[in-house]
Write a protein that holds these residues in place. Structure first.
Motif, PDB file in Angstrom:
ATOM      1  N   PHE A  43       0.784  -1.231   0.000  1.00 14.33           N
ATOM      2  CA  PHE A  43       0.000   0.000   0.000  1.00 14.33           C
ATOM      3  C   PHE A  43       0.817   1.283   0.000  1.00 14.33           C
ATOM      4  O   PHE A  43       0.260   2.376   0.059  1.00 14.33           O
ATOM      5  CB  PHE A  43      -0.942   0.006   1.207  1.00 14.33           C
ATOM      6  N   GLY A  44       2.143   1.192  -0.054  1.00 14.28           N
ATOM      7  CA  GLY A  44       2.964   2.398  -0.062  1.00 14.28           C
ATOM      8  C   GLY A  44       3.154   2.961   1.344  1.00 14.28           C
ATOM      9  O   GLY A  44       2.842   2.316   2.346  1.00 14.28           O
ATOM     10  N   ARG A  45       3.639   4.190   1.404  1.00 11.54           N
ATOM     11  CA  ARG A  45       3.954   4.813   2.701  1.00 11.54           C
ATOM     12  C   ARG A  45       2.700   5.407   3.365  1.00 11.54           C
ATOM     13  O   ARG A  45       2.677   6.555   3.791  1.00 11.54           O
ATOM     14  CB  ARG A  45       5.009   5.895   2.506  1.00 11.54           C
ATOM     15  N   PHE A  46       1.659   4.584   3.480  1.00 12.60           N
ATOM     16  CA  PHE A  46       0.411   5.062   4.083  1.00 12.60           C
ATOM     17  C   PHE A  46       0.607   5.375   5.563  1.00 12.60           C
ATOM     18  O   PHE A  46      -0.129   6.177   6.141  1.00 12.60           O
ATOM     19  CB  PHE A  46      -0.707   4.031   3.896  1.00 12.60           C
ATOM     20  N   PRO A 184       7.062   7.372  -5.972  1.00 14.22           N
ATOM     21  CA  PRO A 184       6.432   6.531  -4.945  1.00 14.22           C
ATOM     22  C   PRO A 184       7.264   6.342  -3.686  1.00 14.22           C
ATOM     23  O   PRO A 184       6.716   6.169  -2.601  1.00 14.22           O
ATOM     24  CB  PRO A 184       6.203   5.203  -5.675  1.00 14.22           C
ATOM     25  N   ALA A 185       8.585   6.393  -3.800  1.00 10.66           N
ATOM     26  CA  ALA A 185       9.437   6.171  -2.631  1.00 10.66           C
ATOM     27  C   ALA A 185       9.265   7.259  -1.583  1.00 10.66           C
ATOM     28  O   ALA A 185       9.436   7.020  -0.388  1.00 10.66           O
ATOM     29  CB  ALA A 185      10.904   6.094  -3.056  1.00 10.66           C
ATOM     30  N   GLU A 186       8.918   8.471  -2.010  1.00  6.45           N
ATOM     31  CA  GLU A 186       8.791   9.599  -1.089  1.00  6.45           C
ATOM     32  C   GLU A 186       7.334  10.000  -0.828  1.00  6.45           C
ATOM     33  O   GLU A 186       7.062  10.831   0.032  1.00  6.45           O
ATOM     34  CB  GLU A 186       9.548  10.812  -1.628  1.00  6.45           C
ATOM     35  N   CYS A 187       6.416   9.421  -1.558  1.00 12.53           N
ATOM     36  CA  CYS A 187       4.996   9.777  -1.423  1.00 12.53           C
ATOM     37  C   CYS A 187       4.417   9.275  -0.103  1.00 12.53           C
ATOM     38  O   CYS A 187       4.563   8.099   0.244  1.00 12.53           O
ATOM     39  CB  CYS A 187       4.207   9.197  -2.595  1.00 12.53           C
ATOM     40  N   LEU A 188       3.737  10.137   0.635  1.00 14.97           N
ATOM     41  CA  LEU A 188       3.149   9.781   1.926  1.00 14.97           C
ATOM     42  C   LEU A 188       1.729   9.232   1.805  1.00 14.97           C
ATOM     43  O   LEU A 188       1.119   8.872   2.808  1.00 14.97           O
ATOM     44  CB  LEU A 188       3.111  11.011   2.845  1.00 14.97           C
ATOM     45  N   VAL A 189       1.198   9.186   0.589  1.00 14.52           N
ATOM     46  CA  VAL A 189      -0.185   8.764   0.346  1.00 14.52           C
ATOM     47  C   VAL A 189      -1.135   9.616   1.188  1.00 14.52           C
ATOM     48  O   VAL A 189      -2.146   9.137   1.696  1.00 14.52           O
ATOM     49  CB  VAL A 189      -0.388   7.255   0.659  1.00 14.52           C
TER      50      VAL A 189
END
Length: 205
Positions: A43-46, A184-189
Motif C-alpha cells: 500500500f505504499g507509505r500510508f 512513490p518512494a517519497e509519497c506519503l499517500v
C-alpha cells in the motif's frame, strides 16, 4: 468521506501514541510501525500519511502557520544532502540497538517526535518528511516497491502544478513535456494532491 476517515484515523493513532508516551510504554509503538512497514510493500507509505503522530501534528502546524501568515525559513541546502539522511538513519538504528543490548530502551521515539515538531515550527514540512525522518528513510524502500501507489493520469493532467504546491515532501516533479509525476518512494499517500487536483487526474491504484 475519505478525508474524514483519514482525519479520524490520524487522531486515533495520535491519541494512542500520546497514551503510550504518558505511560512510559512508547516502545510498543514499534509494533505499529513495523506492521505498517510490511504493509507498505502493498500500500505504499500510508503510515506517514494516515498513522504517523508526527505528521498529524505537523499538518496542523502547517495549517496554523498559513492562517497566521507565518512564513517558514528556507531549508538549508546542506541538509538536503543524501549523506545527512543516511547519517541520521545510522544514528537512529545505532541508538535503537544500544537500547536493546542494554535492555533499557532509550527515549529515541519521544525525541524524534519533539524534534520533528520543533523543526516544523520554523521550517517547511519537506525538511522532516523527505530529508531527516529515519522512519521515512526506512519506509522509502517498501514505498518504492509498493504494488499500489499514487499516480497522475497524463491524459487528464493539464500541467497546472496544483498538486506539486501542496505535496508535503516535494515529491511531485515535472517531466520533459510539462507533465507531472509522483515518486512513490517519497509519497506519503496523504492525498493532498488528490484534493488539490480539480481535474481528477490523480488516483491511488
Amino acid at each position: 468521506m475519505v478525508k474524514k476517515i483519514q482525519t479520524a484515523l490520524q487522531l486515533v493513532f495520535l491519541a494512542l501514541f500520546l497514551v503510550l508516551l504518558a505511560k512510559g510504554k512508547v516502545q510498543l509503538w514499534m509494533v505499529v510501525f513495523l506492521g505498517s512497514a510490511i504493509a507498505g510493500l502493498f500500500f505504499g507509505r500510508f503510515y506517514c500519511g494516515w498513522i504517523c503522530p508526527m505528521n498529524t501534528v505537523m499538518r496542523f502546524q502547517t495549517w496554523l502557520k498559513k492562517k497566521l501568515h507565518i512564513k517558514s525559513l528556507e531549508t538549508p541546502k546542506w541538509l538536503k544532502k543524501s549523506w545527512v539522511r543516511i547519517a541520521i538513519l545510522i544514528a537512529f538504528l545505532g541508538l535503537a540497538a544500544l537500547g536493546i543490548i542494554g535492555k533499557k530502551p532509550l527515549p529515541v521515539l519521544p525525541a524524534l517526535f519533539f524534534i520533528g515538531i520543533g523543526l516544523t515550527l520554523f521550517f517547511p514540512e519537506p525538511l522532516w518528511h523527505r530529508y531527516l525522518c529515519p522512519y521515512g528513510t526506512i519506509l522509502s524502500l517498501p514505498g518504492r516497491l509498493s504494488k499500489k501507489k499514487m499516480t497522475i493520469e497524463s491524459s487528464a493532467c493539464v500541467n497546472c502544478g496544483a498538486c506539486a504546491k501542496v505535496c508535503p515532501t516535494t515529491t511531485i516533479s515535472k517531466l520533459e513535456g510539462g507533465k507531472y509525476q509522483i515518486q512513490p518512494a517519497e509519497c506519503l499517500v496523504c492525498r493532498n494532491c488528490v484534493d488539490a487536483c480539480k481535474f481528477k487526474a490523480i488516483h491511488y491504484h
